[in-house]
Design a protein around this motif. Structure first.
Motif, PDB file in Angstrom:
ATOM      1  N   SER A 161      40.259 -10.374 -16.346  1.00 23.54           N
ATOM      2  CA  SER A 161      40.317 -10.299 -17.804  1.00 23.54           C
ATOM      3  C   SER A 161      41.741  -9.917 -18.197  1.00 23.54           C
ATOM      4  O   SER A 161      42.525  -9.416 -17.377  1.00 23.54           O
ATOM      5  N   GLN A 202      38.195  -6.112 -15.827  1.00 18.96           N
ATOM      6  CA  GLN A 202      37.090  -6.859 -15.240  1.00 18.96           C
ATOM      7  C   GLN A 202      37.622  -7.969 -14.335  1.00 18.96           C
ATOM      8  O   GLN A 202      38.692  -8.538 -14.591  1.00 18.96           O
ATOM      9  N   ILE A 235      36.117 -11.621 -12.750  1.00 18.57           N
ATOM     10  CA  ILE A 235      35.042 -12.603 -12.859  1.00 18.57           C
ATOM     11  C   ILE A 235      35.059 -13.442 -11.596  1.00 18.57           C
ATOM     12  O   ILE A 235      36.090 -14.032 -11.247  1.00 18.57           O
ATOM     13  N   ARG A 242      30.357 -10.660 -13.232  1.00 16.56           N
ATOM     14  CA  ARG A 242      31.409  -9.786 -13.757  1.00 16.56           C
ATOM     15  C   ARG A 242      31.440  -8.507 -12.932  1.00 16.56           C
ATOM     16  O   ARG A 242      30.408  -7.872 -12.716  1.00 16.56           O
ATOM     17  N   ASP A 266      33.270  -4.790 -12.841  1.00 12.74           N
ATOM     18  CA  ASP A 266      34.050  -3.815 -13.599  1.00 12.74           C
ATOM     19  C   ASP A 266      34.946  -3.032 -12.640  1.00 12.74           C
ATOM     20  O   ASP A 266      34.480  -2.514 -11.618  1.00 12.74           O
ATOM     21  N   VAL A 309      39.888 -16.756 -17.750  1.00 13.51           N
ATOM     22  CA  VAL A 309      39.468 -15.926 -18.871  1.00 13.51           C
ATOM     23  C   VAL A 309      40.518 -16.035 -19.964  1.00 13.51           C
ATOM     24  O   VAL A 309      41.703 -15.788 -19.727  1.00 13.51           O
ATOM     25  N   ILE A 332      35.088 -16.712 -20.953  1.00 14.92           N
ATOM     26  CA  ILE A 332      35.238 -17.156 -19.567  1.00 14.92           C
ATOM     27  C   ILE A 332      35.038 -18.659 -19.528  1.00 14.92           C
ATOM     28  O   ILE A 332      34.068 -19.181 -20.102  1.00 14.92           O
ATOM     29  N   LEU A 365      32.581 -12.927 -22.141  1.00 16.79           N
ATOM     30  CA  LEU A 365      33.011 -11.935 -21.165  1.00 16.79           C
ATOM     31  C   LEU A 365      32.137 -10.683 -21.245  1.00 16.79           C
ATOM     32  O   LEU A 365      31.827 -10.068 -20.224  1.00 16.79           O
ATOM     33  N   GLY A 391      27.968 -12.400 -20.753  1.00 16.30           N
ATOM     34  CA  GLY A 391      27.636 -13.509 -19.864  1.00 16.30           C
ATOM     35  C   GLY A 391      26.831 -14.600 -20.530  1.00 16.30           C
ATOM     36  O   GLY A 391      26.427 -15.561 -19.866  1.00 16.30           O
TER      37      GLY A 391
END
Length: 373
Positions: free
Chosen positions: A221, A226, A228, A238, A240, A264, A269, A283, A286
């Protein structure tokens, strides 16, 4: 009927099916009409003899490369070709363009990493980077350093000017699929067959790992909070990122087959898959952000995105440029480019048909069978 009902995706599918059954002048006109009405699909830039394995976009320049060592650049605003380099080396597996579009980096099946001038395609420098194939390259977001991965399991950092090796982040890692720079350039995320790992760019320090089987593609991100991850099983996850740990967030089924690309952009996304589609996701949650983007006839292998455009490349040799709207990351339903003058079709392709009106029509890469609805 589908066009009158503003169901543009259905119109594209029906037109593609009819052209497959009976390739006539009427079916070609129907397919052209459906393509002009379709959201997102702006133009196809066709001309590769084989698979397109790398695409990139910076400013007004779209660059693509593929098997056979061919690199090509187009203007994203007009679709006009800017330059072509044939036989730049062995087959190219990955490429990237720096932020101002002035330099291109590519990795090939011979293990080389080389840099080209973005305006001309002239080769500026190159080094043997890996024992095996160099299958991923990326410019750092801050200072032009270059990240590369190879089939030898190595993840390395190179000086962007001299191409001297600055750091070895990993050596002998099994099944490295991809590595991406953190937005601040201090860390690198690596995906392999067993999971996701975050490392400091200085080397072995700062290792944080999360088991994530079948990981294939990855993106950060914009704030670096984040990760992905796209999977071989079609999943999208995702993760974190904490100070010293990685925690799995939501997970969805994104594609019917491997997720071949993840980007992203402004809270959205973007993913591509071997199911020949491009999709957009929130994002935060989802959740899907609209219908899938349809326009490729074969498996999509490469994806790149900016805040205004998306470019993809597939097994068939097609490069597609997709238009996006600038409204808080929600992708446009009705494009501003409706009109024949903005759709560039390469009539020199062996698959091209006769010109229709002012538009030279070649095959619009579409599924040859109806996807699951």
């Amino acid at each position: 009927e589908a066009l009158l009902g503003d169901d543009h995706d259905l119109a594209l599918l029906h037109a593609a099916e009819s052209s497959t059954v009976a390739n006539t002048e009427v079916s070609q006109r129907a397919l052209l009409g459906a393509s002009l009405a379709s959201p997102h699909l702006e133009r196809h830039l066709h001309g590769f003899p084989g698979q397109v394995r790398g695409v990139a976009i910076a400013g007004d320049r779209v660059v693509a490369a593929g098997l056979g060592g061919t690199l090509r650049a187009w203007s994203s605003s007009t679709g006009e070709p800017e330059w072509t380099v044939e036989g730049a080396g062995p087959s190219i597996l990955s490429l990237d363009v720096d932020q101002d579009g002035s330099r291109i980096v590519a990795g090939d099946t011979g293990g080389s990493l080389f840099v080209l001038d973005g305006a001309t395609g002239e080769r500026l420098n190159g080094v043997p980077a890996h024992a095996g194939e160099t299958d991923w390259v990326e410019f750092a977001p801050d200072d032009g350093r270059i990240l590369s991965t190879g089939t030898d399991g190595a993840v390395r950092v190179w000086n962007g000017e001299s191409l001297a090796q600055d750091a070895s982040i990993a050596e002998g890692t099994t099944g490295v699929a991809q590595a991406r720079w953190h937005p601040d350039g201090t860390h690198v995320a690596i995906v392999d067959h067993e999971g996701v790992e975050m490392r400091e760019t200085g080397g072995e320090e700062g290792r944080v790992r999360l088991r994530q089987p079948n990981a294939r593609s990855i993106a950060w991100s914009a704030d670096g909070e984040q990760l992905i991850v796209g999977g071989e099983d079609g999943s999208l996850t995702r993760i974190d990122v904490g100070t010293d740990d990685l925690e799995r967030g939501w997970q969805i089924s994104a594609h019917d087959g491997p997720v071949t690309g993840v980007e992203v952009v402004d809270g959205t996304i973007l993913t591509s898959g071997t199911d020949r589609t491009v999709a957009a996701w929130s994002l935060d949650t989802g959740s899907s952000r609209g219908d899938r983007w349809i326009g490729h006839q074969d498996r999509i292998l490469a994806l790149a995105a900016t805040d205004g455009a998306v470019v993809t490349g597939d097994v068939d040799g097609s490069v597609a440029l997709w238009d996006t709207a600038e409204d808080a990351g929600i992708w446009s339903d009705v494009p501003e480019h409706l009109g024949a003058s903005h759709v560039t079709m390469d009539a020199t392709s062996p698959r091209s048909a006769a010109a229709t009106g002012a538009v030279s029509y070649t095959h619009l890469t579409l599924p040859t069978t109806l996807p699951r609805c």
